[in-house]
Design a protein around this motif. Structure first.
Motif, PDB file in Angstrom:
ATOM      1  N   GLN A  70      48.018  40.118  46.982  1.00  0.00           N
ATOM      2  CA  GLN A  70      48.117  38.909  46.175  1.00  0.00           C
ATOM      3  C   GLN A  70      47.517  39.103  44.790  1.00  0.00           C
ATOM      4  OE1 GLN A  70      46.913  35.319  48.152  1.00  0.00           O
ATOM      5  NE2 GLN A  70      46.767  34.282  46.197  1.00  0.00           N
ATOM      6  N   LYS A  71      48.347  38.830  43.793  1.00  0.00           N
ATOM      7  CA  LYS A  71      47.881  38.937  42.411  1.00  0.00           C
ATOM      8  C   LYS A  71      47.451  37.552  41.958  1.00  0.00           C
ATOM      9  CE  LYS A  71      50.823  42.815  41.340  1.00  0.00           C
ATOM     10  NZ  LYS A  71      52.139  43.179  40.864  1.00  0.00           N
ATOM     11  N   PRO A  72      46.589  37.407  40.993  1.00  0.00           N
ATOM     12  CA  PRO A  72      45.965  38.467  40.204  1.00  0.00           C
ATOM     13  C   PRO A  72      44.626  38.928  40.785  1.00  0.00           C
ATOM     14  CG  PRO A  72      45.505  36.342  39.226  1.00  0.00           C
ATOM     15  CD  PRO A  72      46.258  36.087  40.499  1.00  0.00           C
ATOM     16  N   GLN A  73      44.197  38.315  41.896  1.00  0.00           N
ATOM     17  CA  GLN A  73      42.878  38.671  42.418  1.00  0.00           C
ATOM     18  C   GLN A  73      42.858  40.098  42.970  1.00  0.00           C
ATOM     19  OE1 GLN A  73      44.640  36.026  43.378  1.00  0.00           O
ATOM     20  NE2 GLN A  73      43.490  34.192  42.899  1.00  0.00           N
ATOM     21  N   GLY A  74      43.934  40.486  43.677  1.00  0.00           N
ATOM     22  CA  GLY A  74      43.958  41.792  44.313  1.00  0.00           C
ATOM     23  C   GLY A  74      44.224  42.901  43.305  1.00  0.00           C
ATOM     24  N   ARG A  75      43.399  43.931  43.324  1.00  0.00           N
ATOM     25  CA  ARG A  75      43.566  45.027  42.360  1.00  0.00           C
ATOM     26  C   ARG A  75      43.465  46.368  43.055  1.00  0.00           C
ATOM     27  NH1 ARG A  75      39.297  43.105  37.830  1.00  0.00           N
ATOM     28  NH2 ARG A  75      40.335  41.146  37.331  1.00  0.00           N
ATOM     29  N   ASP A 132      33.319  39.955  44.317  1.00  0.00           N
ATOM     30  CA  ASP A 132      34.111  41.165  44.188  1.00  0.00           C
ATOM     31  C   ASP A 132      34.205  41.746  45.596  1.00  0.00           C
ATOM     32  OD1 ASP A 132      35.298  43.483  43.570  1.00  0.00           O
ATOM     33  OD2 ASP A 132      33.749  44.234  42.224  1.00  0.00           O
ATOM     34  N   VAL A 133      35.316  41.482  46.263  1.00  0.00           N
ATOM     35  CA  VAL A 133      35.450  41.870  47.666  1.00  0.00           C
ATOM     36  C   VAL A 133      36.050  43.273  47.755  1.00  0.00           C
ATOM     37  CG1 VAL A 133      36.562  41.319  49.854  1.00  0.00           C
ATOM     38  CG2 VAL A 133      35.692  39.485  48.410  1.00  0.00           C
ATOM     39  N   HIS A 134      35.309  44.180  48.341  1.00  0.00           N
ATOM     40  CA  HIS A 134      35.799  45.549  48.500  1.00  0.00           C
ATOM     41  C   HIS A 134      36.519  45.652  49.834  1.00  0.00           C
ATOM     42  CE1 HIS A 134      32.952  47.436  45.357  1.00  0.00           C
ATOM     43  NE2 HIS A 134      33.127  46.165  45.116  1.00  0.00           N
ATOM     44  N   ALA A 135      37.813  45.342  49.830  1.00  0.00           N
ATOM     45  CA  ALA A 135      38.546  45.257  51.085  1.00  0.00           C
ATOM     46  C   ALA A 135      38.917  46.638  51.622  1.00  0.00           C
ATOM     47  CB  ALA A 135      39.795  44.409  50.901  1.00  0.00           C
ATOM     48  N   SER A 189      41.831  52.444  47.126  1.00  0.00           N
ATOM     49  CA  SER A 189      40.818  51.379  47.105  1.00  0.00           C
ATOM     50  C   SER A 189      41.448  50.102  46.574  1.00  0.00           C
ATOM     51  CB  SER A 189      39.643  51.763  46.204  1.00  0.00           C
ATOM     52  OG  SER A 189      38.962  52.850  46.759  1.00  0.00           O
ATOM     53  N   ILE A 190      41.261  49.019  47.314  1.00  0.00           N
ATOM     54  CA  ILE A 190      41.781  47.728  46.867  1.00  0.00           C
ATOM     55  C   ILE A 190      40.642  46.728  46.870  1.00  0.00           C
ATOM     56  CG2 ILE A 190      43.402  45.866  47.334  1.00  0.00           C
ATOM     57  CD1 ILE A 190      45.145  47.970  48.792  1.00  0.00           C
ATOM     58  N   HIS A 191      40.424  46.090  45.737  1.00  0.00           N
ATOM     59  CA  HIS A 191      39.374  45.083  45.628  1.00  0.00           C
ATOM     60  C   HIS A 191      39.998  43.734  45.274  1.00  0.00           C
ATOM     61  CE1 HIS A 191      36.099  48.297  44.601  1.00  0.00           C
ATOM     62  NE2 HIS A 191      36.721  48.533  45.737  1.00  0.00           N
ATOM     63  N   PHE A 192      39.357  42.664  45.743  1.00  0.00           N
ATOM     64  CA  PHE A 192      39.771  41.324  45.336  1.00  0.00           C
ATOM     65  C   PHE A 192      38.691  40.779  44.423  1.00  0.00           C
ATOM     66  CE2 PHE A 192      42.092  42.063  49.196  1.00  0.00           C
ATOM     67  CZ  PHE A 192      43.351  41.577  48.889  1.00  0.00           C
ATOM     68  N   VAL A 193      39.055  40.609  43.163  1.00  0.00           N
ATOM     69  CA  VAL A 193      38.059  40.210  42.185  1.00  0.00           C
ATOM     70  C   VAL A 193      38.277  38.755  41.801  1.00  0.00           C
ATOM     71  CG1 VAL A 193      37.038  40.734  39.952  1.00  0.00           C
ATOM     72  CG2 VAL A 193      38.065  42.557  41.313  1.00  0.00           C
ATOM     73  N   THR A 194      37.281  37.919  42.011  1.00  0.00           N
ATOM     74  CA  THR A 194      37.328  36.550  41.516  1.00  0.00           C
ATOM     75  C   THR A 194      36.106  36.335  40.643  1.00  0.00           C
ATOM     76  OG1 THR A 194      36.053  35.614  43.319  1.00  0.00           O
ATOM     77  CG2 THR A 194      38.419  35.767  43.661  1.00  0.00           C
ATOM     78  N   ARG A 195      36.008  35.149  40.080  1.00  0.00           N
ATOM     79  CA  ARG A 195      34.897  34.877  39.198  1.00  0.00           C
ATOM     80  C   ARG A 195      33.570  34.961  39.974  1.00  0.00           C
ATOM     81  NH1 ARG A 195      35.588  29.291  36.291  1.00  0.00           N
ATOM     82  NH2 ARG A 195      37.775  29.917  36.479  1.00  0.00           N
ATOM     83  N   TYR A 196      33.639  34.648  41.251  1.00  0.00           N
ATOM     84  CA  TYR A 196      32.394  34.524  42.010  1.00  0.00           C
ATOM     85  C   TYR A 196      32.063  35.752  42.848  1.00  0.00           C
ATOM     86  CZ  TYR A 196      33.717  29.866  40.706  1.00  0.00           C
ATOM     87  OH  TYR A 196      34.122  28.785  39.990  1.00  0.00           O
TER      88      TYR A 196
END
Lengths: 322, 324
Positions: free
Chosen positions: A58-63, A19-22, A10-17
């Motif tokens: 892409q860091k740090p958004q991608g987790r 939380d994208v579950h890619a 599971s890879i998510h892109f988390v920003t302040r606005y």
């Protein structure tokens, strides 16, 4: 043991606005020398999965939220940065979608290929240059063009350079992310044929990402269909093409116009893929699915084995209702 | 490439001639009679005529312009000051090296500090370091040079007494003028570098470089830096003109006997030959800097190099047509 085994990735892109579950709980297996086709619409998470394997999210958004990526018995997600660098370009390499932007405009193509050989091949710069020229010749580019810059090549030629670069260190896995999407149709066939030949000669396994089912039919051994970050159907090429089960897969095949019948209109799948920042509960496909019931909207679906070598993520298919 | 450079150098001749004519015409048309200003009240017509002849002011516009150009081209003679009667060329020879040294050191500081700090800021985007550098850069870029210079003087020269406040006699005395001249430019180069670097490291070819397994250092220095240099070179070229203009203020505040003080005094006294000479010199420097900037583009980017080579051929054809 499989060459590559992805478990519950599971890879998510988390920003302040948002939380994208890619990518959500993807399981994939690639056997040595085999080709797995990863098919899906734009935004289904195919490229993210591919970049995820190489840890190029892409860091740090991608987790990485969960999962294991077992390559030759080792979990890449637990590897150090140094170990990861020795895998990239050496054991796993990648071909990108757009050859126009994938090459550095200010370095000669020969340099860009020699660089990866020099890095992983543990050889002198002169030897690396020599091998780079050989790679270029192998993809059908004359040796004397090694000193030229990317802007002096056409799109198809650039993609050949990218392929030469990716295969330069004899990787055991090649990830090809829509390698022909940016090329025109005549060049597409040439490039695919060349890739297939090179792959066969070297025994390289491949993860082929595409949304073109025709390319899958000609090049792949196994197929995984992705939708909204999940694998929704997974099996051998024959199983998927001759006996597709999941309503989305059926829709994909249904949207290809038939040459035999006289058809007035195309048959697209109605609706759009859900926003990965706000995925629906239950089956991600239920609001576009003709067979959906109330249960589909509330219950998470599991990727379950229907027959040996054929998995489907749909409760109704598993119950035999479709 | 060599052809292109030669062509560009030859192009400087008409540009400089144009600047010369414009500058000369402006000072010619400016109201006020320099002869009267020099002689003061109570001159005789004979004295007036003699002075006018001595200053070459008795001829018409074209006569004056012609002899001005002739003097510069044949003898590198920019004429004499109206007031001190000293040769301008001599003053240039004495003062220009000082200003040039300030300018060149300023540019070196600008690149040596601005570039790495900008890269650092980009690589560590959104870190405390990045924010700190951004704030400092904004303050420095927003503050006029003379404010910075005076603040520096008050703090380091008067309060702390660490640094001398005038002249350039000791190595220590160079610090304040150099700093005030270069700091706003450092700030701007830094910001420009950060922006470009951030753009470049998001490019596909950087991802390709990563996928090859290259180290971050190689990616940064070999793949990213050169690609982000072109806009920075453009800005740096512009900065050279800014450093030159800034020298007028800096040199006056720190009482340095360079081109800046010379030009400032000349402007205040309406000593036109000096002003003209200074403007010509600045124009020449800017021309040279532009040329260097264009050559740097070609050295870095093969696409621009190719365009230079092909544009050379096109121009030749056009020129040939115009002749026939």
């Amino acid at each position: 043991m499989s060459l590559l085994e992805i478990k519950n990735l599971s890879i998510h892109f988390v920003t302040r606005y948002s939380d994208v579950h890619a990518v959500n709980g993807v399981d994939l297996t690639i056997e040595e020398g085999k080709t797995l086709g990863l098919v899906g619409e734009t935004g289904a998470g195919k490229t993210t999965t591919a970049l995820g394997i190489l840890r190029l999210i892409q860091k740090p958004q991608g987790r990485y939220e969960s999962g294991e990526i077992i390559f030759k018995g080792k979990d890449l997600l637990k590897a150090t940065d140094d170990e990861m660098r020795s895998v990239r370009g050496n054991e796993i390499s990648m071909i990108f979608q757009d050859p126009m932007t994938a090459l550095n405009p200010i370095l000669t193509v020969g340099d860009q290929i020699a660089e990866v050989i020099h890095l992983h091949g543990k050889c002198s710069q002169a030897e690396a240059n020599e091998r780079a020229v050989k790679m270029l010749e192998m993809v059908g580019i004359r040796a004397e063009r090694a000193g030229e810059y990317p802007h002096q090549f056409s799109g198809g030629m650039k993609q050949r350079v990218v392929i030469a670069m990716a295969l330069a260190c004899n990787p055991s896995l090649l990830i090809a992310d829509e390698p022909t999407t940016a090329l025109d149709v005549t060049i597409q066939a040439q490039v695919l044929e060349m890739m297939a030949d090179l792959k066969k000669g070297r025994g390289t396994a491949m993860l082929l990402i595409t949304h073109d089912l025709g390319i899958v039919a000609e090049n792949c051994d196994d197929v995984a269909i992705m939708y909204a970050g999940e694998v929704i159907e997974y099996g051998t090429l024959e199983r998927i093409f001759h006996n597709p089960k999941h309503p989305y897969t059926l829709g994909l095949f249904g949207s290809i116009p038939s040459l035999d019948k006289d058809e007035e209109r195309l048959h697209p799948i109605e609706g759009l893929m859900p926003d990965p920042a706000a995925l629906p509960a239950g089956c991600k496909f239920h609001d576009r699915c003709a067979y959906a019931t109330d249960e589909c909207a509330s219950c998470e679906q599991e990727l379950a084995e229907m027959e040996s070598g054929h998995k489907v993520r749909c409760a109704r298919v598993m119950k035999g209702e479709i | 490439m060599a052809k292109y450079i030669i062509k560009r150098i030859l192009w400087m001749i008409p540009v400089m001639l144009g600047v010369l004519i414009i500058v000369f015409t402006i000072s010619y048309l400016t109201p006020g009679d320099p002869v009267i200003t020099i002689l003061g009240s109570g001159y005789t017509p004979e004295k007036y005529a003699a002075k006018a002849a001595e200053l070459n002011l008795d001829k018409g516009y074209f006569g004056q312009l012609g002899s001005y150009i002739w003097g510069i081209v044949t003898r590198f003679d920019f004429g004499k000051s109206f007031y001190s009667n000293l040769s301008i060329t001599g003053e240039f020879a004495r003062r220009f090296p000082i200003t040039a040294a300030l300018g060149i050191f300023g540019c070196i500081i600008m690149v040596v500090l601005g570039l790495p700090l900008g890269i650092l800021s980009a690589v560590k985007q959104y870190s405390v370091l990045d924010y700190t550098l951004t704030v400092i850069a904004l303050v420095l870029a927003a503050m006029p040079g003379f404010v910075l210079a005076i603040l520096g003087l008050v703090l380091f020269g008067v309060r702390l007494r660490w640094l001398p406040i005038t002249g350039l006699d000791t190595p220590k005395s160079w610090i304040l003028p150099l700093a005030t001249n270069a700091m706003p430019c450092v700030a701007m180069i830094m910001r420009q570098t950060r922006t470009n670097m951030l753009e470049v490291i998001r490019q596909d070819y950087i991802r390709t470089a990563r996928s090859k397994g290259l180290s971050e250092r190689t990616i940064l220095w070999k793949h990213a830096l050169k690609n982000c240099l072109i806009p920075i070179i453009t800005v740096t070229g512009g900065m050279v003109a800014m450093v030159m203009a800034g020298s007028i203020i800096t040199e006056n505040i720190f009482n340095i006997k360079g081109m800046g003080t010379y030009m400032y005094a000349a402007i205040m006294q309406r000593d036109y030959p000096i002003v003209n000479g200074c403007v010509l010199l600045i124009a020449f420097i800017v021309c040279c800097v532009n040329l260097i900037v264009d050559i740097c583009y070609a050295l870095i980017d093969p696409r621009i190099r190719a365009r230079y080579a092909s544009s050379g051929k096109k121009h030749k054809k056009k020129a040939h047509k115009e002749v026939t």
